[in-house]
Design an enzyme around this catalytic site. Structure first.
Site, PDB file in Angstrom:
ATOM      1  N   CYS A  84       4.630   3.910  -1.488  1.00  0.00           N
ATOM      2  CA  CYS A  84       5.864   4.156  -2.228  1.00  0.00           C
ATOM      3  C   CYS A  84       5.553   4.701  -3.627  1.00  0.00           C
ATOM      4  O   CYS A  84       6.444   4.839  -4.447  1.00  0.00           O
ATOM      5  CB  CYS A  84       6.701   2.877  -2.322  1.00  0.00           C
ATOM      6  SG  CYS A  84       5.869   1.531  -3.163  1.00  0.00           S
ATOM      7  N   ASP A 126       0.813  -1.355   3.842  1.00  0.00           N
ATOM      8  CA  ASP A 126       2.024  -0.984   3.119  1.00  0.00           C
ATOM      9  C   ASP A 126       1.991  -1.750   1.793  1.00  0.00           C
ATOM     10  O   ASP A 126       2.695  -2.749   1.622  1.00  0.00           O
ATOM     11  CB  ASP A 126       3.259  -1.339   3.943  1.00  0.00           C
ATOM     12  CG  ASP A 126       4.557  -0.851   3.318  1.00  0.00           C
ATOM     13  OD1 ASP A 126       4.510  -0.232   2.219  1.00  0.00           O
ATOM     14  OD2 ASP A 126       5.618  -1.100   3.903  1.00  0.00           O
TER      15      ASP A 126
END
Length: 131
Positions: free
Chosen positions: A88, A61
């Site tokens: 993201c 992540d």
């Protein structure tokens, strides 16, 4: 067995506490940089001691900048069977996907996740397999 590597010490402390409260004895959390923690033999701690051998699955992540090229090389060198990438930023996911593909992985699935409704921001969870 699960080994978590996180750059932010407070996040590691919180993860350790959460594992303790949950009764999870098979998890280890390390404070450190993935560029250092990933070696050709497995995952090492800040002293260079091997904590875990080569993993079957890696979940990343990364920040908006995506994975550092050394981290991508480290993952490819460890040759996990599967990789899950939580992104993201679609442009850095695309860049890292190209690097992973060149390193012997293929994306098998990508799912957008709208974690922030009524904004333009969308997370993407992508699954990769070694070919």
């Amino acid at each position: 067995r699960v080994v978590g590597v996180e750059l932010i010490e407070d996040a590691v402390i919180a993860a350790r506490r959460n594992a303790e409260l949950s009764g999870r004895a098979n998890v280890t959390f390390l404070a450190g940089d993935m560029k250092v923690a990933l070696t050709s033999d497995g995952i090492v701690d800040a002293t260079g001691s091997l904590v875990a051998g080569k993993p079957d699955l890696i979940v990343v992540d990364p920040p908006r900048d995506g994975m550092h090229p050394d981290v991508v090389r480290g993952i490819i060198g460890l040759m996990p069977v599967r990789l899950v990438y939580v992104s993201c930023n679609p442009s850095t996911l695309a860049r890292d996907t190209a690097l992973l593909t060149a390193g012997g992985y293929r994306m098998t699935r990508a799912v957008p996740v709208d974690m922030f409704p009524q904004t333009a921001h969308v997370e993407v969870v992508a699954a990769f397999e070694r070919v």
